[in-house]
Design an enzyme around this catalytic site. Structure first.
Site, PDB file in Angstrom:
ATOM      1  N   ASP A 176      10.375  10.692 -46.369  1.00 14.38           N
ATOM      2  CA  ASP A 176      10.231   9.877 -47.572  1.00 14.38           C
ATOM      3  C   ASP A 176      11.217  10.364 -48.632  1.00 14.38           C
ATOM      4  OD1 ASP A 176       9.143   7.819 -49.075  1.00 14.38           O
ATOM      5  OD2 ASP A 176       7.564   9.073 -49.918  1.00 14.38           O
ATOM      6  N   TYR A 199      13.297   9.508 -52.593  1.00 16.25           N
ATOM      7  CA  TYR A 199      12.950   9.423 -54.020  1.00 16.25           C
ATOM      8  C   TYR A 199      14.119   8.707 -54.691  1.00 16.25           C
ATOM      9  CZ  TYR A 199      10.673  11.810 -58.093  1.00 16.25           C
ATOM     10  OH  TYR A 199       9.985  12.147 -59.236  1.00 16.25           O
ATOM     11  N   HIS A 215      11.945   5.388 -61.120  1.00 18.26           N
ATOM     12  CA  HIS A 215      10.726   6.097 -60.716  1.00 18.26           C
ATOM     13  C   HIS A 215      10.863   7.591 -61.013  1.00 18.26           C
ATOM     14  CE1 HIS A 215       7.246   7.297 -58.341  1.00 18.26           C
ATOM     15  NE2 HIS A 215       8.005   8.057 -57.580  1.00 18.26           N
ATOM     16  N   ARG A 228       7.632  16.744 -66.881  1.00 19.37           N
ATOM     17  CA  ARG A 228       8.615  17.658 -67.472  1.00 19.37           C
ATOM     18  C   ARG A 228       9.375  16.916 -68.565  1.00 19.37           C
ATOM     19  NH1 ARG A 228       9.387  17.712 -62.035  1.00 19.37           N
ATOM     20  NH2 ARG A 228      11.072  16.224 -62.394  1.00 19.37           N
ATOM     21  N   GLU A 258       2.129   3.541 -53.394  1.00 20.99           N
ATOM     22  CA  GLU A 258       3.550   3.552 -53.736  1.00 20.99           C
ATOM     23  C   GLU A 258       4.222   2.424 -52.964  1.00 20.99           C
ATOM     24  OE1 GLU A 258       5.226   7.481 -53.134  1.00 20.99           O
ATOM     25  OE2 GLU A 258       4.519   8.141 -55.099  1.00 20.99           O
ATOM     26  N   GLU A 271       7.139   0.831 -51.281  1.00 25.31           N
ATOM     27  CA  GLU A 271       8.396   1.343 -50.727  1.00 25.31           C
ATOM     28  C   GLU A 271       8.931   0.419 -49.638  1.00 25.31           C
ATOM     29  OE1 GLU A 271       8.471   5.487 -49.793  1.00 25.31           O
ATOM     30  OE2 GLU A 271       7.033   6.014 -51.367  1.00 25.31           O
ATOM     31  N   ASP A 277       3.055   4.284 -49.415  1.00 27.90           N
ATOM     32  CA  ASP A 277       2.898   5.737 -49.316  1.00 27.90           C
ATOM     33  C   ASP A 277       1.728   6.135 -50.227  1.00 27.90           C
ATOM     34  OD1 ASP A 277       3.296   8.457 -49.022  1.00 27.90           O
ATOM     35  OD2 ASP A 277       4.893   8.543 -50.514  1.00 27.90           O
ATOM     36  N   ARG A 290      -2.928  11.678 -56.624  1.00 28.03           N
ATOM     37  CA  ARG A 290      -2.115  12.292 -57.688  1.00 28.03           C
ATOM     38  C   ARG A 290      -2.671  13.623 -58.184  1.00 28.03           C
ATOM     39  NH1 ARG A 290       2.481   9.862 -56.612  1.00 28.03           N
ATOM     40  NH2 ARG A 290       2.418   7.611 -56.964  1.00 28.03           N
ATOM     41  N   GLN A 327      -1.764  16.140 -55.637  1.00 28.30           N
ATOM     42  CA  GLN A 327      -0.314  16.343 -55.724  1.00 28.30           C
ATOM     43  C   GLN A 327       0.064  17.251 -56.890  1.00 28.30           C
ATOM     44  OE1 GLN A 327       1.795  12.596 -55.975  1.00 28.30           O
ATOM     45  NE2 GLN A 327       3.821  13.547 -55.924  1.00 28.30           N
ATOM     46  N   TYR A 370       1.997  20.622 -55.625  1.00 27.22           N
ATOM     47  CA  TYR A 370       3.379  20.265 -55.276  1.00 27.22           C
ATOM     48  C   TYR A 370       4.418  21.353 -55.531  1.00 27.22           C
ATOM     49  CZ  TYR A 370       5.393  19.176 -59.917  1.00 27.22           C
ATOM     50  OH  TYR A 370       5.904  19.247 -61.187  1.00 27.22           O
ATOM     51  N   LYS A 387      -0.299  13.383 -49.599  1.00 31.17           N
ATOM     52  CA  LYS A 387       0.307  12.208 -48.972  1.00 31.17           C
ATOM     53  C   LYS A 387       0.135  12.168 -47.460  1.00 31.17           C
ATOM     54  CE  LYS A 387       3.751  11.652 -52.616  1.00 31.17           C
ATOM     55  NZ  LYS A 387       3.930  10.206 -52.801  1.00 31.17           N
ATOM     56  N   THR A 447      -0.324   6.506 -44.401  1.00 29.29           N
ATOM     57  CA  THR A 447       0.845   5.768 -44.861  1.00 29.29           C
ATOM     58  C   THR A 447       0.808   4.445 -44.104  1.00 29.29           C
ATOM     59  OG1 THR A 447       2.081   7.836 -45.083  1.00 29.29           O
ATOM     60  CG2 THR A 447       3.371   5.812 -45.108  1.00 29.29           C
ATOM     61  N   THR A 481       9.234   5.329 -54.005  1.00 32.91           N
ATOM     62  CA  THR A 481       8.692   4.245 -54.829  1.00 32.91           C
ATOM     63  C   THR A 481       9.809   3.421 -55.450  1.00 32.91           C
ATOM     64  OG1 THR A 481       6.856   5.683 -55.353  1.00 32.91           O
ATOM     65  CG2 THR A 481       7.131   3.750 -56.750  1.00 32.91           C
ATOM     66  N   GLU A 535       2.873   5.310 -62.751  1.00 32.66           N
ATOM     67  CA  GLU A 535       3.817   4.817 -63.748  1.00 32.66           C
ATOM     68  C   GLU A 535       3.266   3.603 -64.495  1.00 32.66           C
ATOM     69  OE1 GLU A 535       8.107   4.394 -62.302  1.00 32.66           O
ATOM     70  OE2 GLU A 535       6.958   4.723 -60.485  1.00 32.66           O
TER      71      GLU A 535
HETATM   72 MN    MN Z   1       6.652   8.056 -51.674  1.00 34.39          MN
END
Ligand code: MN
Length: 434
Positions: free
Chosen positions: A138, A140, A145, A154, A209, A211, A243, A247, A250, A254, A263, A267, A367, A381
């Site tokens: 997967d 990004y 996104h 961050r 997500e 995708e 996906d 959260r 995660q 992560y 995750k 899927t 995503t 989001e």
């Molecule tokens: Mn994903």
């Protein structure tokens, strides 16, 4: 990734399967996506091609030898219970099969062909995963996104310093990939809701997500690379991918190695693989890199940077909405042309170390989010981490997914008044944690 156009793309072409000529349908004669289905639980799965609201029984076509110009090796592969062998053969044989299947269904050849083919109503068939997926990666690849998610976690540095230099990805879990329609059980997990003492329980922040996934064709041997200019030869076709993501799991897990249990529980992919040939008319210039962006290293420079003009939509229905007969509510709509990294760059980067890809491997885009609020491809989001909930048509509020929610992804290309090439549907209903 742009392939040449031929008679199989002719927008005037019509099928003797009447439902295939419906302009609102996903599967006109210009599409011809491949899938795997069965009619009974105990049956050997077989390969089919979607045409209107029917499935062409491709195994039977192979057995009856009604596919002129298709080599015996491909005939054999098309009689198999998955698409992997066919995917391994490469574009000349894929194109020959597309041409022969298109002719079988063409209204001009109805008298010659109709008596020799078997069509099955789609509603009678159980769709299965189109291929045995050995490995799943997967990415990004949407900068929208990445910027949105980054600014939540961050705020001082939304995009990591590497983002514009390489397509970031992680190796996902292939064993829990399921076909559209399979229920998704709310996963248990370790979460740390108050940033104090972690607990183990059902995820509270379940998300989807939106995708697009690429299914690999011949692939490359260990130690070989796929050059960016040859990437198209290794793409059999595209599917929709959800996906599913927990959260809260995660967030806690992560760092430093990326997503793991957040995750790996499910899927979902759509059942019909829309070939790269079918998508040939729909390539547009990809998102332009800005003058301030770092120059690309040579191995990531496509000869012509192209994105795919695919409209992608997410809709949601609660159990209550379905009970009251309400239609699903569209919660976002975006375009696959808004991706920062292109499909050929994903393939070139993945194999740049000599990592081997095998027929049927799944590479998902990450995503798909666009620049606007209504084009954000996940709830994280869309509701900005749950701080901006929205109301469904039954009056209930959504921050994240609730038990009983059904998420449906759809996607289609329709540039320039051509018949709509649809990716079908990718759905899943959330079941309570066990
Ligand atoms: Mn994903």
């Amino acid at each position: 990734m742009r392939l040449p156009l031929d008679q199989t793309h002719d927008p005037e072409r019509r099928s003797w399967v009447e439902s295939a000529n419906d302009p609102a349908g996903d599967f006109p004669i210009q599409n011809l996506p491949f899938g795997v289905f069965r009619l009974e639980e105990h049956e050997q799965p077989r390969i089919g091609v979607a045409i209107g609201d029917r499935i062409l029984d491709v195994r039977r076509c192979a057995e009856r030898k009604v596919l002129p110009g298709v080599l015996s090796q491909a005939i054999q592969a098309l009689a198999a219970p998955t698409l992997n062998d066919f995917m391994a053969l490469g574009r000349p044989q894929w194109s020959a099969a597309r041409l022969a299947i298109g002719n079988l269904l063409d209204v001009r050849f109805v008298n010659d062909c109709k008596p020799h083919v078997t069509l099955i109503p789609m509603k009678d068939a159980q769709m299965l995963l189109p291929a045995t997926i050995g490995d799943y990666t997967d990415f990004y690849a949407s900068i929208h996104h990445a910027t949105n998610v980054g600014s939540m976690f961050r705020p001082d540095q939304p995009l990591m310093p590497n983002y514009k230099h390489l397509p970031v990805g992680y190796h996902g879990r292939a064993s829990s990939i399921v076909v559209s329609g399979t229920p998704v059980i709310r996963p248990m997990g370790q979460i740390n809701p108050d940033d104090a003492v972690p607990i183990f329980g059902p995820t509270r922040l379940l998300d989807y997500e939106l995708e697009v996934g690429l299914l690999v064709g011949p692939g490359n041997g260990l130690g070989q690379r796929i050059p960016v200019a040859q990437a198209a030869e290794h793409v059999f076709g595209l599917v929709l991918v959800n996906d599913w993501s927990a959260r809260d799991v995660q967030k806690w897990e992560y760092q430093p190695l990326g997503p793991f249990n957040a995750k790996n529980f499910a899927t979902t992919t759509s059942p019909w693989v829309v070939t790269l040939e079918a998508l040939a008319p729909f390539w547009v210039p990809s998102m332009a890199r800005s003058v301030d962006d770092p120059p690309l290293l040579d191995y990531l420079k496509p000869p012509e940077p192209l994105g795919l003009d695919l409209t992608l939509e997410v809709s949601l229905s609660s159990e209550g909405m379905r009970k009251q007969g309400m239609a699903p509510m569209t919660v976002s709509r975006g375009s696959f042309a808004d991706m920062f990294w292109t499909l050929d760059q994903l393939l070139a980067h993945h194999t740049s170390t000599g990592c081997n890809l095998r027929p049927g491997d799944l590479l998902a885009s990450g995503t798909v989010s666009g620049p606007t609020e209504d084009s954000r491809g996940c709830l994280l989001e869309r509701t900005w981490r749950g701080t901006r909930p929205f109301a469904l048509t039954d009056g209930t509020e959504r921050r994240f997914l609730q038990d009983g929610d059904e998420v449906t992804l759809t996607g289609w290309a329709s540039l320039g008044g051509r018949p709509r090439i649809g990716l079908g549907r990718c759905t899943g209903i959330i079941q309570p944690a066990r």
